[in-house]
Scaffold this active site. Structure first.
Site, PDB file in Angstrom:
ATOM      1  N   GLN A 251       0.810  -1.211   0.000  1.00 32.80           N
ATOM      2  CA  GLN A 251       0.000   0.000   0.000  1.00 32.80           C
ATOM      3  C   GLN A 251       0.855   1.278   0.000  1.00 32.80           C
ATOM      4  O   GLN A 251       2.032   1.268   0.328  1.00 32.80           O
ATOM      5  CB  GLN A 251      -0.934   0.012   1.211  1.00 32.80           C
ATOM      6  CG  GLN A 251      -2.041  -1.018   1.155  1.00 32.80           C
ATOM      7  CD  GLN A 251      -1.660  -2.342   1.752  1.00 32.80           C
ATOM      8  OE1 GLN A 251      -0.493  -2.585   2.069  1.00 32.80           O
ATOM      9  NE2 GLN A 251      -2.638  -3.221   1.924  1.00 32.80           N
ATOM     10  N   TRP A 535      -5.080   4.233   6.932  1.00 35.11           N
ATOM     11  CA  TRP A 535      -4.492   3.119   7.673  1.00 35.11           C
ATOM     12  C   TRP A 535      -4.398   3.440   9.158  1.00 35.11           C
ATOM     13  O   TRP A 535      -3.667   4.342   9.562  1.00 35.11           O
ATOM     14  CB  TRP A 535      -3.099   2.832   7.121  1.00 35.11           C
ATOM     15  CG  TRP A 535      -2.425   1.602   7.628  1.00 35.11           C
ATOM     16  CD1 TRP A 535      -2.889   0.332   7.602  1.00 35.11           C
ATOM     17  CD2 TRP A 535      -1.112   1.537   8.211  1.00 35.11           C
ATOM     18  NE1 TRP A 535      -1.951  -0.540   8.122  1.00 35.11           N
ATOM     19  CE2 TRP A 535      -0.852   0.172   8.503  1.00 35.11           C
ATOM     20  CE3 TRP A 535      -0.138   2.486   8.510  1.00 35.11           C
ATOM     21  CZ2 TRP A 535       0.349  -0.253   9.087  1.00 35.11           C
ATOM     22  CZ3 TRP A 535       1.058   2.057   9.084  1.00 35.11           C
ATOM     23  CH2 TRP A 535       1.282   0.704   9.369  1.00 35.11           C
ATOM     24  N   GLU A 595      -8.427  -4.886   5.497  1.00 42.84           N
ATOM     25  CA  GLU A 595      -8.301  -5.842   6.588  1.00 42.84           C
ATOM     26  C   GLU A 595      -8.961  -5.226   7.813  1.00 42.84           C
ATOM     27  O   GLU A 595      -8.756  -4.034   8.083  1.00 42.84           O
ATOM     28  CB  GLU A 595      -6.846  -6.158   6.904  1.00 42.84           C
ATOM     29  CG  GLU A 595      -6.149  -7.001   5.853  1.00 42.84           C
ATOM     30  CD  GLU A 595      -4.690  -7.253   6.189  1.00 42.84           C
ATOM     31  OE1 GLU A 595      -4.026  -7.959   5.413  1.00 42.84           O
ATOM     32  OE2 GLU A 595      -4.216  -6.737   7.227  1.00 42.84           O
TER      33      GLU A 595
END
Length: 726
Positions: A251, A535, A595
């Site tokens: 990423q 994130w 995730e």
């Protein structure tokens, strides 16, 4: 030895005349030597009318004259003597014809300082290379020498504070930056450039073929090089790769506007286990000879890229989206070719124009595009802006004060690599204003304890562009980036707002507890997002597990309340409630990777819909939404920091409504005991028995989520609104 001290530009240049300002460059020294040399200040002025260059500096050394030599670039093969003086100033009346091809070494005793116009504009974290004056191997050797300290894992790599960008000037007379070599870029024989963390490669030509590089490799630091799942935070754009482009990444890595003549592999072939990665993003790129293979990548988003003839698969494991591409793989359970890109504006970039001046190219909006935006001779549609007269170039000691003042004065902002401390948000309250960072993660915005709002607030104005920035959070704020306030009503369809190459990071390095309400909030209509990684850190230099759950707090990665928002390449991971919460109408997302949080300590602490549902969906379209369409969606369970009894009921949740549709969804479990029990709305099956896929869900028979009232972040966006338009 060479030293230059970093200084901030103190004035906008008038016309073609450069005002005297402080110049900077850094090279290795012992601590004592650095302490002494950092006291030296120096200035440079170019006089266009007389075509001469005047240098000035503060005294250094102990005795004798100052000796001045000149080279065509910072690392030029030859520096010639141009004079000596006992004074603290010197005028070169016969400089090289291009004012930027004059780098001066001023030496006295064993001390040397280096002064140039480029360094005074861009500071000491942007490295320029010029094949006209340097050997082919010069740039590669310098970049790779830095890789040992900024490119590897551990304290010097993934969490290093160093930031840098490498810019290559156009080739001349058939020269290239290729030193020669063979084989995969990961091999020693390839003589590849190895690009490390928080680094950027940029070509300064008008088209990619103006800058020819040999091979590029991004070396993973896990599992002997076979595991690229933490190979983050680096970018490359506007160059040609002649031999091999081994973009072994995950990423927050961006490859844009490239010409790739040959590629033997797209992934790493080093290490003693099977390769895997969690990438990735590539756009506006032309492969001329070889069809690449993503092989062990979990997923990948590719936009407006041209491949050689063929339709065979090109690797990947779960979710591969190919949008507006020429010769993509055929559709199957993991490959999702989308014929065209409905609306896109490519990211602006820095280049040197035909007149020798630094400019920024701002591409135009395009609709229903297939293939690249440029040709071998044409930059593409867009506008050219002069860097000196239309932009403010930041230095690392700039704060929101200098940046907001420049925006108010009508300037766009070019961020040089570094860390920027913000006591209040940067406000983008002007039509067509641009924030452009050098790379994708080379520029880091960091709120101080005084800043309880966020990093960037953009008002409800046409044509705003925010690109190439990393927002970090060492202190608690409401948001990291917010586009307008709730209830925004303006129709921007004629000139949308563009967000591109945006990274938001919560946690990972700070030791104290922080609380971010949402990383990104899009309240304006007609916003286009082109590549985000939002994130909440699943690892870092601090203790994980239950400690991370309470230390690094953030409810949502993305909240969308605006209508007609289109997102390409959306990566959102580990947030503590709905990771994406979509409340606006007619939203579209092309590719989504997720995730869930690793570290929910128990099920009671991680349940949604008033405790009725285990966990939170990764992508939540509210029951009030009447129209939505997204494609290419993946959510992968890695619930390793729990009590062993934490699950998530649904990967995705949407209302059972005729015009709300998700396509090509995938869930699986990578690690831990917890499972995603259904793909969408209680349908699709549990990851306990392997990979689960749902081809399409539209007004289905699954269980519609319970109605909810959502608590949105505080509406306070800034300490005081800054008016930037007359």
């Amino acid at each position: 030895m060479n030293i230059l001290k970093s200084k901030k530009a103190i004035s906008v240049f008038a016309g073609f005349m450069f005002i005297l300002i402080l110049c900077s460059f850094v090279s290795p020294f012992s601590v004592d030597e650095k302490s002494e040399q950092n006291k030296i200040e120096y200035k440079i002025e170019y006089n266009k009318k007389k075509h001469n260059i005047t240098l000035a500096w503060t005294a250094f050394g102990t005795s004798g004259n100052y000796v001045i030599t000149r080279g065509g670039s910072r690392l030029a093969s030859d520096f010639v003597s141009v004079g000596s003086t006992s004074k603290l100033t010197f005028t070169d009346n016969k400089p090289n014809g291009d004012k930027y091809e004059n780098y001066y070494k001023v030496t006295r005793n064993d001390i040397t300082i280096i002064i140039s116009l480029e360094n005074q504009i861009f500071g000491d974290t942007m490295y320029f290379y010029d094949r006209k004056h340097e050997k082919a191997e010069t740039a590669r050797n310098e970049i790779n020498s830095q890789f040992a300290t900024i490119g590897l894992g551990g304290a010097n790599g993934e969490w290093t504070t160093k930031r840098q960008a490498y810019y290559f000037k156009p080739n001349v007379n058939g020269q290239t930056y290729d030193v020669g070599g063979s084989g995969s870029a990961s091999s020693a024989e390839a003589n590849a450039i190895e690009l490390g963390f928080y680094s950027h490669i940029g070509g300064l030509g008008r088209v990619p073929s103006d800058v020819k590089l040999g091979a590029i490799f991004t070396r993973p630091h896990l599992s002997g090089g076979a595991n690229a799942t933490c190979t983050f935070w680096r970018s490359v754009e506007n160059v040609e790769v002649m031999r091999d482009f081994s973009w072994t990444v995950s990423q927050s890595t961006s490859a844009r506007r490239m010409l790739i003549e040959s590629t033997s592999k797209y992934i790493s072939d080093i290490g003693n286990t099977n390769f895997w990665g969690s990438g990735g993003f590539i756009a506006d790129t032309h492969y001329t000879t070889d069809r690449p293979n993503w092989k062990g990548q979990q997923q990948w988003y590719t936009r407006n890229t041209v491949f050689p003839a063929g339709s065979e698969a090109m690797g990947g494991s779960y979710n591969m989206v190919w949008q507006g591409c020429v010769n993509p793989p055929q559709a199957d359970e993991k490959n999702s070719p989308v014929p065209m890109t409905p609306i896109i504006r490519e990211k602006p970039f820095l280049f040197i124009d035909k007149d020798g001046e630094y400019k920024v190219f701002v591409p135009a909006w395009q609709k229903d595009r297939v293939g690249v935006s440029w040709s071998s001779t044409d930059m593409g549609k867009g506008k050219i802006q002069d860097l000196v007269t239309e932009w403010y170039v930041t230095k690392e000691d700039d704060t929101e004060v200098e940046i907001n003042n420049a925006l108010t004065a009508g300037k766009n902002i070019f961020f040089t690599p570094g860390h920027y401390s913000l006591n209040a948000p940067i406000q983008v309250n002007r039509k067509d204003a641009i924030l452009l960072g050098a790379g994708i993660a080379s520029v880091t915005l960091e709120p101080t304890e005084k800043n309880t709002w966020g990093c960037i607030y953009a008002d409800d104005k046409d044509g705003i562009i925010i690109a190439g920035l990393l927002m970090d959070s060492f202190n608690s704020t409401t948001y990291q980036i917010r586009i307008s306030n709730e209830g925004a009503k303006v129709d921007h369809s004629a000139d949308p707002i563009l967000l591109t190459d945006i990274t938001c990071r919560v946690g990972g390095v700070q030791s104290k507890n922080v609380q971010i309400q949402a990383s990104m909030q899009i309240n304006s209509n007609n916003v286009v997002g082109d590549h985000f990684w939002l994130w909440r850190a699943d690892h870092g230099s601090q203790k994980g597990g239950a400690a991370r759950w309470t230390r690094d707090r953030c409810k949502n990665g993305l909240i969308v309340t605006g209508n007609d928002v289109t997102l390409y390449g959306l990566f959102v991971e580990h947030f503590q409630e709905y990771e994406v919460l979509w409340l606006g109408e007619r939203g579209r997302t092309y590719f989504f990777q997720n995730e869930p949080p690793y570290d929910a300590p128990n099920q009671a602490s991680w349940s949604s819909q008033n405790g009725k549902v285990d966990g939170y969906a990764a992508f939540k379209v509210a029951n009030t939404v009447k129209e939505h369409h997204s494609i290419g969606m993946g959510s992968y369970a890695v619930m390793t920091g729990t009590d062993g009894n934490v699950n998530k009921k649904n990967g995705f949740e949407i209302p059972n409504s005729p015009n709300v549709k998700l396509e090509k969804m995938c869930t699986t479990r990578f690690a831990g005991s917890g499972n995603i029990q259904n793909v969408i709305n209680s349908e699709g099956g549990s990851t306990a028995t392997g990979v689960k896929r749902v081809l399409s869900y539209n007004n289905g028979s699954g269980t519609q989520p319970f109605d909810e009232e959502f608590t949105l972040p505080s509406r306070e966006s800034y300490p005081a609104y800054i008016k930037m338009e007359k």
